[in-house]
Design a protein around this motif. Structure first.
Motif: not given
Length: 462
Positions: A5, A68, A72, A79-83, A136-137, A139
């Motif tokens: 990450s 994605s 990812g 650790g990446t998260l979608y917004r 995205v958020e 990590p």
């Protein structure tokens, strides 16, 4: 592939990452199973009413999911998260096309939010397939690993049999003597093959029992010729007579013992012998294997000697050629890949290989002894130092005896989810052997393989 990450403060506008992906029909099936989207536009050979006949297109959200994968795996990485994600589609993607998915950092926002431009392009013409923007958020902790322990997937579909059935449907329906179709599954195998224009069946056996089976299936026998007989052996004898009279080009087993079916065919005077031993061949469609796999002999010859194995190999080569394998690669199996005088199967395998080199077995490439792993797996073959044309590429597997063949075929069917089409060769016409447990696909494939082989024999006589 290494996965690491990248934190919010490590990234700057302009940074980018990309991944390449070859799209396959199996990808479309996996996506359908995972998403529940069974739109026939995206599935090969859709058979619903009004289903398209054109080559399927990739689901749009499958193509979008390639974005994605970059987010990812690489940038920002684990650790990446979608917004949010916007998408605009410009082109369609089809089976066999290679794509590049790319993300580029556009901006950094407070709270660890990244804004990235996203796109997918086709390799070759660089056409833009889709574009959009992701938020995205990033990590929050550093994550690093070398590989992901995710299970492999094999799509359980039978494309080889589908292709053989489609090929056979374009041939003239093969006149076939169906012996004792007096039980539902046996009768249904003949009828569904007729409905697909593979066979033109002549039904031989007890008419009352056939009528009862047809009623249970909800089908009519009015369109079919029925020849009444009282016993199984009499029905089998009648089938032989139809072959000798030139009325049928194949025989199909119904609800009777295999010995009763074959006995009149083996008669030296009035049978169907052509100078070779009768041998059984399974044509297997194994999910994940890129070609049909033939297994022989798994049902007729219990402990074949060398002369019988010559006929086993030659019959299998002939059938493999009929179904489209131009020069079949035949692996003769033993427990080892070296000749061991204490292991008769390894000696027979070496002799068969040499006989093929000398032209005593024709039409294929024969190698042995080979253990199962180095017959079908190239990595295993190379590990053992085997570099012949067959090792790791075998299309025909010749087993030492009926025990090994039966176990191998059933392992492929019940553990590897293969379908098997069963034929007996060595007679004047192919003999279709179906089991009561066979699926509709296996029954259709058996008829299709027999029809294709009979058509090749017919063309060779012209």
């Amino acid at each position: 592939m290494n996965f690491e990450s990248r934190m919010w403060d490590e990234l700057e506008p302009g940074m980018s990452a990309e991944l390449r992906r070859l799209c396959t029909a199996d990808d479309f099936y996996v996506f359908a199973a995972a998403s529940g989207n069974h739109n026939p536009m995206h599935l090969p050979q859709g058979e619903g009413e009004g289903a398209p006949k054109a080559e399927p297109v990739a689901p749009g959200m499958f193509v979008a999911s390639l974005i994605s994968a970059v987010l990812g795996n690489i940038l920002p990485g684990p650790g990446t998260l979608y917004r949010s994600q916007t998408l605009t589609f410009h082109e369609r993607v089809r089976d066999g096309e290679e794509l590049i998915s790319k993300v580029t950092v556009k901006a950094k926002e407070p709270g660890g939010i990244l804004v990235l431009a996203t796109e997918v392009r086709r390799v070759g013409d660089d056409r833009l397939i889709l574009e959009g923007e992701a938020r995205v958020e990033a990590p929050k902790t550093k994550i690093h690993y070398e590989e992901l322990d995710a299970p492999g997937l094999i799509v359980q579909r039978h494309r080889h049999f589908e292709a053989l059935i489609a090929k056979a449907e374009h041939l003239p329906a093969m006149a076939t003597a169906v012996v004792c179709p007096v039980e539902e599954s046996a009768l249904d195998g003949a009828l569904i093959s007729a409905e697909h224009h593979l066979l033109a069946p002549i039904l031989i056996g007890n008419p009352d029992k056939m009528a009862k089976a047809a009623k249970a299936l909800g089908k009519s026998l009015d369109a079919y010729e029925i020849i009444a007989t009282e016993t199984d052996r009499e029905a089998a004898q009648k089938a032989v007579e139809l072959v000798r009279a030139g009325r049928v080009e194949a025989i199909m087993k119904g609800h009777l013992h295999t010995d009763d079916l074959l006995h009149p065919m083996l008669d030296k005077q009035a049978g169907l012998r052509i100078g070779r031993r009768f041998t059984h061949i399974f044509v297997m469609d194994v999910p994940g294997v890129s070609h049909p796999l033939l297994v022989t002999d798994a049902a007729i010859n219990i402990a074949p000697d060398l002369a019988t194995k010559v006929d086993i190999v030659q019959n299998a080569i002939d059938l493999a050629i009929s179904i489209g394998i131009e020069v079949p690669k035949v692996g003769v199996l033993s427990a080892v890949e070296t000749v061991n005088p204490a292991m008769p199967s390894s000696i027979d395998a070496a002799l068969l290989s040499k006989m093929a080199e000398r032209g005593q077995i024709k039409g294929g490439i024969v190698d042995g002894p080979l253990a199962m792993d180095n017959a079908v797996d190239l990595g295993a073959a190379r590990t053992k130092g085997l570099r012949g044309e067959v090792a790791g590429h075998a299309e025909v597997l010749v087993v030492p005896g009926i025990d090994a063949g039966n176990m191998l075929a059933k392992q492929l069917a019940y553990i590897s989810h293969a379908e098997g089409a069963g034929l007996v060769l060595g007679a004047k016409v192919p003999v279709i052997l179906n089991s009561r447990s066979d699926s509709a696909m296996a029954r259709l494939a058996s008829a299709a393989v027999a029809a294709i082989h009979a058509n090749r024999l017919r063309e060779a006589r012209l």
